[in-house]
Design a protein around this motif. Structure first.
Motif, PDB file in Angstrom:
ATOM      1  N   LYS A 110       1.115   3.925  -3.033  1.00 59.84           N
ATOM      2  CA  LYS A 110       0.786   5.316  -2.719  1.00 59.84           C
ATOM      3  C   LYS A 110       1.890   6.229  -3.224  1.00 59.84           C
ATOM      4  O   LYS A 110       1.618   7.275  -3.843  1.00 59.84           O
ATOM      5  CB  LYS A 110       0.612   5.486  -1.214  1.00 59.84           C
ATOM      6  N   ASN A 116       1.733   6.452  -7.043  1.00 62.89           N
ATOM      7  CA  ASN A 116       0.664   7.343  -7.492  1.00 62.89           C
ATOM      8  C   ASN A 116       1.035   8.802  -7.300  1.00 62.89           C
ATOM      9  O   ASN A 116       0.781   9.643  -8.177  1.00 62.89           O
ATOM     10  CB  ASN A 116      -0.628   7.015  -6.739  1.00 62.89           C
ATOM     11  N   LEU A 117       1.614   9.129  -6.152  1.00 64.38           N
ATOM     12  CA  LEU A 117       2.050  10.501  -5.904  1.00 64.38           C
ATOM     13  C   LEU A 117       3.065  10.945  -6.952  1.00 64.38           C
ATOM     14  O   LEU A 117       2.935  12.033  -7.541  1.00 64.38           O
ATOM     15  CB  LEU A 117       2.666  10.598  -4.514  1.00 64.38           C
ATOM     16  N   ASN A 135      -4.931  15.964  -0.305  1.00 70.61           N
ATOM     17  CA  ASN A 135      -5.075  15.723   1.129  1.00 70.61           C
ATOM     18  C   ASN A 135      -6.503  15.946   1.593  1.00 70.61           C
ATOM     19  O   ASN A 135      -7.005  15.216   2.458  1.00 70.61           O
ATOM     20  CB  ASN A 135      -4.126  16.629   1.913  1.00 70.61           C
ATOM     21  N   TYR A 170      -4.981   9.762  -1.928  1.00 70.21           N
ATOM     22  CA  TYR A 170      -3.897   8.777  -1.866  1.00 70.21           C
ATOM     23  C   TYR A 170      -4.022   7.804  -0.695  1.00 70.21           C
ATOM     24  O   TYR A 170      -3.081   7.078  -0.390  1.00 70.21           O
ATOM     25  CB  TYR A 170      -2.549   9.509  -1.803  1.00 70.21           C
ATOM     26  N   GLU A 171      -5.185   7.786  -0.058  1.00 74.68           N
ATOM     27  CA  GLU A 171      -5.405   6.838   1.024  1.00 74.68           C
ATOM     28  C   GLU A 171      -6.040   5.558   0.478  1.00 74.68           C
ATOM     29  O   GLU A 171      -6.942   5.611  -0.349  1.00 74.68           O
ATOM     30  CB  GLU A 171      -6.322   7.452   2.096  1.00 74.68           C
ATOM     31  N   HIS A 172      -5.545   4.412   0.937  1.00 71.54           N
ATOM     32  CA  HIS A 172      -6.098   3.095   0.584  1.00 71.54           C
ATOM     33  C   HIS A 172      -6.142   2.878  -0.931  1.00 71.54           C
ATOM     34  O   HIS A 172      -7.149   2.419  -1.480  1.00 71.54           O
ATOM     35  CB  HIS A 172      -7.510   2.933   1.168  1.00 71.54           C
ATOM     36  N   VAL A 173      -5.055   3.192  -1.608  1.00 74.69           N
ATOM     37  CA  VAL A 173      -5.046   3.108  -3.071  1.00 74.69           C
ATOM     38  C   VAL A 173      -5.243   1.691  -3.585  1.00 74.69           C
ATOM     39  O   VAL A 173      -5.694   1.489  -4.714  1.00 74.69           O
ATOM     40  CB  VAL A 173      -3.744   3.703  -3.653  1.00 74.69           C
ATOM     41  N   SER A 200       0.835  -1.204   0.000  1.00 76.42           N
ATOM     42  CA  SER A 200       0.000   0.000   0.000  1.00 76.42           C
ATOM     43  C   SER A 200       0.869   1.253   0.000  1.00 76.42           C
ATOM     44  O   SER A 200       0.617   2.202  -0.741  1.00 76.42           O
ATOM     45  CB  SER A 200      -0.919   0.003   1.226  1.00 76.42           C
ATOM     46  N   THR A 201       1.897   1.260   0.844  1.00 76.30           N
ATOM     47  CA  THR A 201       2.802   2.404   0.918  1.00 76.30           C
ATOM     48  C   THR A 201       3.535   2.601  -0.405  1.00 76.30           C
ATOM     49  O   THR A 201       3.692   3.726  -0.892  1.00 76.30           O
ATOM     50  CB  THR A 201       3.817   2.204   2.054  1.00 76.30           C
ATOM     51  N   THR A 242     -12.497   4.979  -6.691  1.00 77.40           N
ATOM     52  CA  THR A 242     -11.245   5.569  -7.165  1.00 77.40           C
ATOM     53  C   THR A 242     -11.508   6.735  -8.096  1.00 77.40           C
ATOM     54  O   THR A 242     -10.953   7.826  -7.928  1.00 77.40           O
ATOM     55  CB  THR A 242     -10.385   4.509  -7.882  1.00 77.40           C
TER      56      THR A 242
END
Length: 467
Positions: free
Chosen positions: A10, A13-14, A61, A66-69, A6-7, A77
C-alpha cells in the motif's frame, strides 16, 4: 496475505502514484516552457502542485484505491483505478472553474490537459507492472508458518476453518492437541494430549501455538505459555468470549488487566471529537453565510405561496445518548396530524410539489445547519429518528440504540449508500442501523469528507430513494 506485506505494498503504491503525478506536472511544464529553472522560480505553479496532490489524495480515499492492494483481482484493480482517475479529473475541472479568472493561480489549458493525460498514461503503465510483479511474486509474499491449536472446542475449530479458508495468510496448520480426542472428527489432525504438546512443538519446527482452551484449564494454559517462552515459540491465546461475540473487538489495557471493548469508537478520543466539532462549526458557517442566506427568502416565499403553515417544520428527534432535541427542516408537507409518527412514503399525498423537490435534493435539511451550530447535531452522523420510531425499533433491533452513541447528522454513511427513505420492513431498518454502527466504529475525518462529497453528488443528480 500477511498484513505486513499489504501495508508495505500500500505504501509502495501511494509513493509511486504521487511520484508519477508530480513527475508528470514537472515534465509537461519543462516541455512547454523549455526551462527547468523556470519551474523552480515560478511560484504561481506551486499552489497548483499542492491542489493536484490533495485532490488525488481525496479521490483515492473516496474510491478506496489503496485498500486491499494485494487481494483485488486485475479487473477490480483497474476498475478502481479508472474510477479514481475520472473522479480526480472531475474534481480538478471543478476546482479550475471555481478559481477561473484568478490570475495568480492561472494555468494554461494545454498544461492542464497534457499533465493530466501524461499522469493517466504513467499511472496505467505502472499498475500493469505492479499487477505483473504481484502475480509473479505471490509465493514470495506468502510467509508460511507452522502452527498448532491447543483446544478443540468451538473456538479452536472456527480458527481451523479460518486458516483453511485463508491460505494466503500463510498459516500451515499441523493439527490439534486436546485431552479429549473425540472432539476432533478429522483423526489425521489429532496430535495428542496437552502433556505432549511441547515435545511435538520442539521436534516439528512449530512457529506459533494458538491456545483455545477454556479458562477453567488456566493451569495448563500457564504451563504451556511459560514453556513456549523458554523455547522461543510464539504463544497466542484465543479468549473464550469469542464464542458469543461474533465480531471484531478492541483491546485495551488498564495496567496489566486486559479490557475488551466490543467495538472501537474513534470519536471517544477527545482530539478526534474536537476536530469533528471544529469542522462542523466552520462548514455550517460557510453553508449558512453563502447558501442559506440567499436561498432562505426564496424558499420561504415559495413554501408560503403553495400552502398554509409555517416555513419551518420543527420536530422532537432522538439525539446523542437518546436525549431529545428540536430538529429543524423546511416544511415539505401540508399541515397534518400524522407528522410525529407516520413516515413519508412514495407518492405520499401529504407532500407538496415544492416539498417533493426539496426532499429529492435534500434542501429541506438546510435549516439543520443551525442544529449543528447549536451542537445537538453534526454535519455527518446517523440520521435522527422520530421519538416514536426510536421507541418502536429499539424493541425490534438489538443494536438500534448503539447509533445514539453519536450525535445525529444531516447526512450519513447509510444515506450515501442508498439506505434512506421509507423503511417498510424491520430488515430495511436493520440495514440502516448496521451502516450507522459501521460509521461509529470506522470514523475518520477523511470519511466525513467522502460522505459530504457523495451527498452533494447525489443532491445534484437526484436520489431515487429520496421522496
Amino acid at each position: 496475505m500477511v498484513n505486513k506485506y499489504s501495508t508495505f505494498f500500500k505504501a509502495i503504491n501511494l509513493f509511486v502514484d504521487y511520484l508519477l503525478l508530480n513527475v508528470s506536472m514537472v515534465l509537461v511544464y519543462v516541455i512547454l516552457d523549455k526551462s527547468a529553472t523556470m519551474w523552480i522560480n515560478n511560484k504561481q505553479y506551486l499552489p497548483i502542485v499542492l491542489v493536484f496532490n490533495l485532490i488525488w489524495l481525496l479521490s483515492g480515499n473516496i474510491t478506496g484505491l489503496y485498500e486491499h492492494v494485494l487481494n483485488k483481482d486485475s479487473v477490480k484493480t483497474f476498475r478502481s483505478i479508472t474510477q479514481t482517475y475520472l473522479l480526480f479529473v472531475s474534481l480538478i475541472c471543478v476546482t479550475i472553474l471555481i478559481v477561473i479568472g484568478t490570475k495568480r493561480y492561472f494555468i494554461t489549458r494545454s498544461y492542464l490537459f497534457y499533465s493530466i493525460a501524461l499522469f493517466g498514461f504513467f499511472l496505467g503503465s505502472w499498475k500493469v507492472v505492479f499487477l505483473y510483479i504481484r502475480r509473479r511474486g505471490r509465493a514470495i509474499f506468502k510467509e508460511a508458518r507452522n502452527v498448532i491449536i491447543v483446544g478443540a472446542g468451538i473456538a479452536g475449530h472456527e480458527l481451523r476453518t479460518y486458516f483453511k479458508n485463508n491460505p494466503f495468510r500463510g498459516y500451515n496448520l499441523l493439527g490439534f492437541f486436546d485431552d479429549d480426542s473425540s472432539k476432533i472428527t478429522e483423526k489425521s489432525l489429532y496430535l495428542g494430549t496437552t502433556d505432549f504438546c511441547m515435545e511435538y512443538v520442539l521436534t516439528n519446527k512449530v512457529d506459533e501455538i494458538y491456545c483455545a482452551l477454556p479458562y477453567s484449564q488456566h493451569s495448563t494454559i500457564e504451563r504451556l505459555m511459560v514453556d513456549a517462552d523458554k523455547n522461543l515459540i510464539r504463544f497466542k491465546i484465543v479468549p473464550e468470549y469469542h464464542e458469543y461475540i461474533k465480531k471484531h473487538t478492541f483491546l485495551q489495557s488498564f495496567g496489566n488487566i486486559p479490557i475488551i471493548s466490543i467495538r472501537p469508537e474513534p470519536l471517544e478520543n477527545l482530539l478526534n471529537r474536537g476536530v469533528k466539532r471544529a469542522f462542523d462549526i466552520l462548514f455550517a458557517l460557510f453553508i449558512i453565510i453563502f447558501v442559506f442566506s440567499w436561498l432562505f427568502p426564496i424558499l420561504a416565499i415559495l413554501i408560503k405561496m403553495e400552502s398554509k403553515g409555517p416555513v419551518f417544520f420543527v420536530q422532537k428527534r432522538s439525539g446523542r445518548d437518546n436525549h431529545p432535541f428540536n430538529c429543524y427542516k423546511f416544511r415539505s408537507m401540508y399541515i397534518n396530524h400524522g407528522a410525529d409518527h407516520k413516515q413519508a412514503t412514495r407518492g405520499d399525498a401529504r407532500i407538496t410539489k415544492l416539498g417533493a423537490f426539496l426532499r429529492k435534493t435534500s434542501l429541506d435539511e438546510l435549516p439543520q445547519f443551525f442544529n449543528v451550530m447549536i451542537g445537538n447535531m453534526s454535519t455527518v452522523g446517523p440520521r435522527p429518528h422520530m421519538i416514536s420510531h426510536t421507541q418502536q425499533y429499539s424493541q425490534l433491533i438489538d443494536r438500534f440504540m448503539v447509533r445514539h452513541f453519536l450525535k445525529p447528522g444531516i447526512t450519513g454513511w447509510a444515506q450515501v449508500n442508498g439506505l434512506r427513505g421509507e423503511t417498510k420492513t424491520t430488515e430495511a431498518m436493520l440495514e440502516r442501523v448496521e451502516a450507522d454502527v459501521w460509521y461509529l466504529e470506522n470514523w475518520s475525518f477523511v470519511l466525513d469528507i467522502k460522505i459530504i462529497f457523495l451527498t452533494a453528488w447525489k443532491s445534484v443528480r437526484g436520489d431515487k430513494h429520496a421522496f
